[in-house]
Each structure stands twice: as C-alpha cells, then as structure tokens.
Design an enzyme around this catalytic site. Structure first.
Site, mmCIF file in Angstrom:
data_model
loop_
_atom_site.group_PDB
_atom_site.id
_atom_site.type_symbol
_atom_site.label_atom_id
_atom_site.label_comp_id
_atom_site.label_asym_id
_atom_site.label_seq_id
_atom_site.Cartn_x
_atom_site.Cartn_y
_atom_site.Cartn_z
ATOM 1 N N SER A 20 40.183 -19.376 53.503
ATOM 2 C CA SER A 20 39.867 -18.312 52.546
ATOM 3 C C SER A 20 41.015 -18.124 51.555
ATOM 4 O O SER A 20 40.922 -17.294 50.648
ATOM 5 C CB SER A 20 39.575 -16.987 53.278
ATOM 6 O OG SER A 20 40.643 -16.629 54.131
ATOM 7 N N ASN A 107 42.614 -9.188 62.292
ATOM 8 C CA ASN A 107 41.409 -8.367 62.121
ATOM 9 C C ASN A 107 41.724 -6.989 61.535
ATOM 10 O O ASN A 107 41.052 -6.546 60.600
ATOM 11 C CB ASN A 107 40.666 -8.231 63.452
ATOM 12 C CG ASN A 107 40.141 -9.569 63.933
ATOM 13 O OD1 ASN A 107 40.224 -10.563 63.205
ATOM 14 N ND2 ASN A 107 39.624 -9.609 65.149
ATOM 15 N N THR A 152 9.270 6.544 24.453
ATOM 16 C CA THR A 152 8.803 6.317 25.824
ATOM 17 C C THR A 152 7.859 5.137 25.706
ATOM 18 O O THR A 152 7.182 4.982 24.667
ATOM 19 C CB THR A 152 8.053 7.527 26.418
ATOM 20 O OG1 THR A 152 6.922 7.793 25.606
ATOM 21 C CG2 THR A 152 8.946 8.771 26.484
ATOM 22 N N HIS A 153 7.820 4.302 26.732
ATOM 23 C CA HIS A 153 7.006 3.067 26.707
ATOM 24 C C HIS A 153 7.372 2.186 25.504
ATOM 25 O O HIS A 153 6.543 1.434 25.014
ATOM 26 C CB HIS A 153 5.511 3.371 26.677
ATOM 27 C CG HIS A 153 5.083 4.398 27.684
ATOM 28 N ND1 HIS A 153 4.685 4.073 28.961
ATOM 29 C CD2 HIS A 153 5.041 5.764 27.613
ATOM 30 C CE1 HIS A 153 4.383 5.178 29.632
ATOM 31 N NE2 HIS A 153 4.608 6.228 28.834
ATOM 32 N N SER A 274 24.238 -19.419 15.715
ATOM 33 C CA SER A 274 23.442 -20.513 16.283
ATOM 34 C C SER A 274 23.945 -21.816 15.682
ATOM 35 O O SER A 274 24.299 -21.865 14.503
ATOM 36 C CB SER A 274 21.973 -20.309 15.920
ATOM 37 O OG SER A 274 21.277 -21.535 15.985
ATOM 38 N N LYS A 280 21.512 -16.877 12.044
ATOM 39 C CA LYS A 280 21.518 -16.090 13.277
ATOM 40 C C LYS A 280 22.823 -15.339 13.507
ATOM 41 O O LYS A 280 23.912 -15.829 13.188
ATOM 42 C CB LYS A 280 21.241 -16.988 14.490
ATOM 43 C CG LYS A 280 19.857 -17.557 14.561
ATOM 44 C CD LYS A 280 18.749 -16.525 14.581
ATOM 45 C CE LYS A 280 18.714 -15.752 15.885
ATOM 46 N NZ LYS A 280 18.278 -16.593 17.010
ATOM 47 N N ASN A 282 23.766 -13.296 16.943
ATOM 48 C CA ASN A 282 23.155 -12.954 18.230
ATOM 49 C C ASN A 282 24.017 -11.986 19.043
ATOM 50 O O ASN A 282 25.236 -12.134 19.107
ATOM 51 C CB ASN A 282 22.939 -14.232 19.048
ATOM 52 C CG ASN A 282 22.017 -15.209 18.338
ATOM 53 O OD1 ASN A 282 21.072 -14.798 17.664
ATOM 54 N ND2 ASN A 282 22.304 -16.492 18.466
ATOM 55 N N GLU A 287 23.476 -9.614 25.968
ATOM 56 C CA GLU A 287 22.626 -10.464 26.807
ATOM 57 C C GLU A 287 23.377 -10.897 28.065
ATOM 58 O O GLU A 287 22.817 -10.938 29.162
ATOM 59 C CB GLU A 287 22.163 -11.685 26.016
ATOM 60 C CG GLU A 287 21.231 -11.313 24.870
ATOM 61 C CD GLU A 287 21.091 -12.464 23.887
ATOM 62 O OE1 GLU A 287 20.531 -13.504 24.277
ATOM 63 O OE2 GLU A 287 21.554 -12.334 22.748
ATOM 64 N N TYR A 314 34.659 -8.107 65.387
ATOM 65 C CA TYR A 314 34.890 -9.069 64.319
ATOM 66 C C TYR A 314 34.100 -10.350 64.563
ATOM 67 O O TYR A 314 34.047 -10.851 65.679
ATOM 68 C CB TYR A 314 36.387 -9.422 64.198
ATOM 69 C CG TYR A 314 36.649 -10.398 63.062
ATOM 70 C CD1 TYR A 314 36.792 -9.944 61.755
ATOM 71 C CD2 TYR A 314 36.681 -11.772 63.289
ATOM 72 C CE1 TYR A 314 36.983 -10.828 60.710
ATOM 73 C CE2 TYR A 314 36.871 -12.670 62.246
ATOM 74 C CZ TYR A 314 37.023 -12.186 60.953
ATOM 75 O OH TYR A 314 37.200 -13.061 59.917
ATOM 76 N N GLN A 319 34.339 -12.812 56.851
ATOM 77 C CA GLN A 319 35.156 -13.412 55.784
ATOM 78 C C GLN A 319 34.329 -13.590 54.500
ATOM 79 O O GLN A 319 34.877 -13.671 53.408
ATOM 80 C CB GLN A 319 35.701 -14.764 56.260
ATOM 81 C CG GLN A 319 36.615 -15.456 55.273
ATOM 82 C CD GLN A 319 37.306 -16.665 55.909
ATOM 83 O OE1 GLN A 319 38.071 -16.516 56.825
ATOM 84 N NE2 GLN A 319 37.001 -17.850 55.402
ATOM 85 N N LYS A 322 34.459 -11.233 50.963
ATOM 86 C CA LYS A 322 35.411 -11.154 49.853
ATOM 87 C C LYS A 322 34.933 -11.750 48.552
ATOM 88 O O LYS A 322 35.155 -11.170 47.486
ATOM 89 C CB LYS A 322 36.736 -11.789 50.274
ATOM 90 C CG LYS A 322 37.519 -10.866 51.145
ATOM 91 C CD LYS A 322 38.739 -11.506 51.733
ATOM 92 C CE LYS A 322 38.944 -10.931 53.113
ATOM 93 N NZ LYS A 322 37.847 -11.256 54.064
#
Ligand code: ARG
Length: 449
Positions: A20, A107, A152-153, A274, A280, A282, A287, A314, A319, A322
């Site tokens: 690790s 541990n 709304t919607h 682009s 473009k 963007n 995004e 444990y 492990q 993380k």
C-alpha cells in the site's frame, strides 16, 4: 518485521498485490506524529529512556524531512508507510528504533493515521467550500437585482433573480460544511492503544497520547476501534453529496452558457475549444465536475461494499479504504478550486436574463393571486388564468396584451398591473422569497457568516 515464523520469502506477486506504500505514503506526517506521541508515553511507562526517546524523535523528524524533500526511498518489501518508516528509523538509530512498536500494532496505527489524515482533509475542504461560497456570494451580489426566470421541469415558472438562484447553492454548501464538521467530531477519537485488537498488557497513557495528537477523546472498545471505518464511509458520503451539489451547479451553468439560454459567459481561461469546429467554446470544467461526481459515487459504493462482510476485527480488506478516500479528497479538492476560480470570473448576461424573464407567462401565478385577493377561490382563479393562457397561446398574443375582461368579468382592468416584474418581485417578501430586499439581506447575512 514479521518474518520470525516464515521460512520462505514472500512471493513477488504477493508483494505487488499487497503493498500500500504506493498510495499510503501520504499518511507520513501523521504516522510520524503518532509515533512520537506513542514513544513519549513509553517513557512514563518505563519502556524507553529519555535518551532513547530523543533518538527516536530526532530520527523520525529526519525521516519526515527526507520524505518531504522527496529523498526517501520507499520499498514495497516494507509494504506500507508504517513499516517503511519504522525500518528506516531502526536503520538510522539502531536498537532504540526496535522498541518503538511496543504496545502498538499497525492496526491501531493505521486507524490513527487515517483519522488524522481525514481531520486535516476535512479542515482543508471546509476552507475550500467557504471559498466557493465566497465566489458564489460575490456573483450573487453583483447580480442581486438581475431578474431571471426560475424553472421547474426546466420550463419557465416564476421570476427570481440571479442572486437568489446562486444563493441556493450557498445554502447547499453551508449544509455540506456542517456535515463535514459533524463528521469531524465523530472521527476525532484516538484508537491508539487498541493494539492489534485487544489492547496490550503494557499500559501506556492513552489520554496523554490522544491529547498530544489533538484528539478529543480515546476509543472505548478496542475491537471496534481497530475495525471501524464508519468515519471513512461517512466522509466519502459527504464528499459524494458535495459532488451532487457541484454537479447540479455545473448543469445550471452548462445550460446558462448555451446559445439557447445565453444567461452566462465563462472566461476563455475556463473553457476549451474544439479541434474541428472553430466557433466552439465548451464548458468543460462544468462537464468534468458533473462527470467526476460519478467517481465520488463510485468511491462510496466501493467503501460500503468493502466493509459489509467483515467479521471483527481487522481484515486486510480494510486496506482498500484508502484509495477511494484519497481519490475522493483529491477529486473534490481540485473541483472546488477550479470551480471557485471559474465562478469568480463568470459574467452574467443581464439583458438576456431580463429578456427571458420578461415573458408575461411567468406572472400567470401572480394573476391568479390577484383574483384571490378579489375574493375568487384559488382553484377557480387557477382555472380562469388557465383559460387566459390558452387564449394567449391560441391567438399568439402575449398574456399581458389580452383583454382579460373578455375572458371573465372577474378580471378587472386593474388586473393588468400584475404584469410588472418589479411589482411581482417586490411582493415576494416572505422569508426565503426572492424580493430584491430579501436577497440583499441574505447576501449581507452570508457575508457576516
Ligand atoms: N497497510 C495496512 C492497511 O492499510 C496496515 C495495517 C496492516 N495490518 C495487518 N495486520 N496486516 O490496512
């Protein structure tokens, strides 16, 4: 460090599979702080002399500097940050280093390091969230009185202001900060002294260790302390929900920056072009934030799934906590920084917003409210205004140009007074509603906060 009973070396593949150090190296300042506090308690317990303690402390500080300077060589034979540091310490200072692990296990060590790491991360993220609130607040302030359709919607509903819209995100982020502060209280408990799972026959002063490390208290069950990863799951949930909020903000901004809406313009510095279409511009940051929220959710699923089938205490599965934790923290840290910068430089196109908000249909509800004030029950008022809207649509006439009295005598000529955005907003004075006065008062309240 645990080779006593083994006669064969660990297979290379097992080392590769189990190491690790490639990611938990970042726990090093906390591992070192934890070791120094642990060693200090060993003096009182008669395990270390003061001289030995000093050797250990100085050795650990040197190692800390080496790691910080990128001069430390991590080895996967030593598996994780705990054994890498301990091995280097013993190489450096000899026998005193070999005493450090008395009454401690990796541990309780990893549980301590991870809690300390989380605590620092929470503090940093809360600062970054405040920064984003600040950027949103500045923008809300600049456009406190800029009228905008509220949706709304994704259909135009009623008028609001840009300030009111942005302050909605300031509220969400305030809850995010609270949630993190709340999680911080639960995680700020010291597991050190829980040993492998059942404490130790050598009693160190757990309270003193906890105090030195800034923990509020010590854990009260060694088996729970070793295997508890609730705080990791809880934080990763909090991070995922922050992601949800940032993603919703991103979606709003993506819409606002489209030619169809045209409400906002992002700086060239925060947009991309682009390689094919020269026109473009963007909103990639938005995004990416929307997309990266998927990672934050994925990390939540990973941690919840990793812990669900584990018997006490444990298990090496732990492990696996993380990488999702670190990934969520890294993802969010950068997301917050770049979004804060982007929003600070975002320009709202006031005329486009106000043109969209000038659609008289946004005031259809206000017209019904006018009828209510004349004594018409709301359901009937709703129906009458519905008829007026249908007539407007069918005859292609703006609602405010219709002769409403022809639709129903309940509409008097004075009803046309509702078709003023200023009046409409000014009337929305109830707590939480978007009158410009209210919005300004909220901005002032947030500034103070
Ligand atoms: N690298 C391990 C982890 O992160 C440290 C604890 C190892 N403990 C053990 N008994 N093998 O979980």
């Amino acid at each position: 460090m645990w080779k006593g009973r083994f006669s064969k070396a660990t297979a290379d593949l097992v080392q590769q599979y189990g190491e690790s150090i490639s990611y938990d190296w970042r726990l090093y300042p906390h591992d070192i702080a934890g070791s120094i506090a642990h060693a200090r308690a060993q003096i009182t317990a008669g395990i270390l002399t003061r001289d030995e303690f000093e050797l250990i402390e100085n050795g650990l500080r040197e190692i800390e500097k080496e790691i910080a300077a990128g001069e430390f060589e991590f080895s996967i034979e030593c598996e994780d940050i705990h054994m890498n540091i301990e091995a280097a310490l013993t190489r450096k200072i000899g026998p005193a280093g070999a005493k450090l692990h008395t009454a401690r296990s990796r541990n309780d060590q990893v549980a301590t390091d991870t809690r300390l790491y989380c605590r620092t991360a929470v503090d940093n993220l809360r600062d970054l969230l405040s920064g984003l609130q600040g950027a949103l607040l500045d923008c809300a302030d600049r456009y406190a009185a800029t009228v905008l359709p509220g949706y709304t919607h994704l259909q135009r509903g009623q008028p609001v202001t840009v300030g009111h819209h942005l302050l909605a995100y300031v509220e969400m982020i305030a809850r995010d900060k609270d949630r993190l502060g709340d999680a911080r209280k639960r995680l700020n408990v010291s597991p050190l002294g829980s040993g492998a799972l059942a404490g130790s026959t050598i009693n160190l002063d757990r309270e003193a260790i906890a105090k030195e490390l800034g923990f509020d208290s010590v854990s009260t069950n060694s088996m729970d302390a070793i295997s508890d990863r609730d705080y990791v799951a809880e934080l990763i949930f909090d991070f995922a929900l922050i992601g949800a909020h940032l993603s919703r903000l991103s979606e709003d901004l993506i819409l606002w920056c489209s030619s169809e809406f045209g409400f906002a313009t992002l700086s060239d510095a925060h947009t991309t072009g682009s390689s094919l279409m020269p026109q473009k511009k963007n909103p990639d940051v938005c995004e990416l934030t929307r997309g990266k929220t998927g990672r934050l959710y994925g990390n939540l699923t990973a941690i919840l799934t990793a812990i669900k089938g584990l018997p006490l205490t444990y298990n090496r599965d732990l492990q696996e906590d993380k990488e999702p934790l670190f990934d969520s923290i890294d993802t969010l840290t950068l997301a917050l920084r770049v979004n804060t910068e982007m929003i600070s430089e975002m320009v709202i196109n006031v005329e486009t917003c106000e043109a969209a908000a000038s659609d008289p249909l946004l005031l259809a509800t206000d017209l019904a409210d006018w009828l209510v004030k004349e004594g018409v029950p709301f359901r009937s008022a709703h129906e009458l205004v519905g008829k007026a809207v249908a007539a407007a649509v069918n005859t292609n006439t703006p609602l405010d140009q219709l002769d409403l009295t022809q639709i129903d005598p309940a509409f008097k000529p004075e009803a046309s007074a509702v078709f003023s955005l200023q009046t409409a907003l000014a009337a929305r004075t109830n707590p939480g509603a978007p009158s410009i006065e209210n919005v300004k008062a909220q901005i002032a309240r947030w500034r103070k906060a």
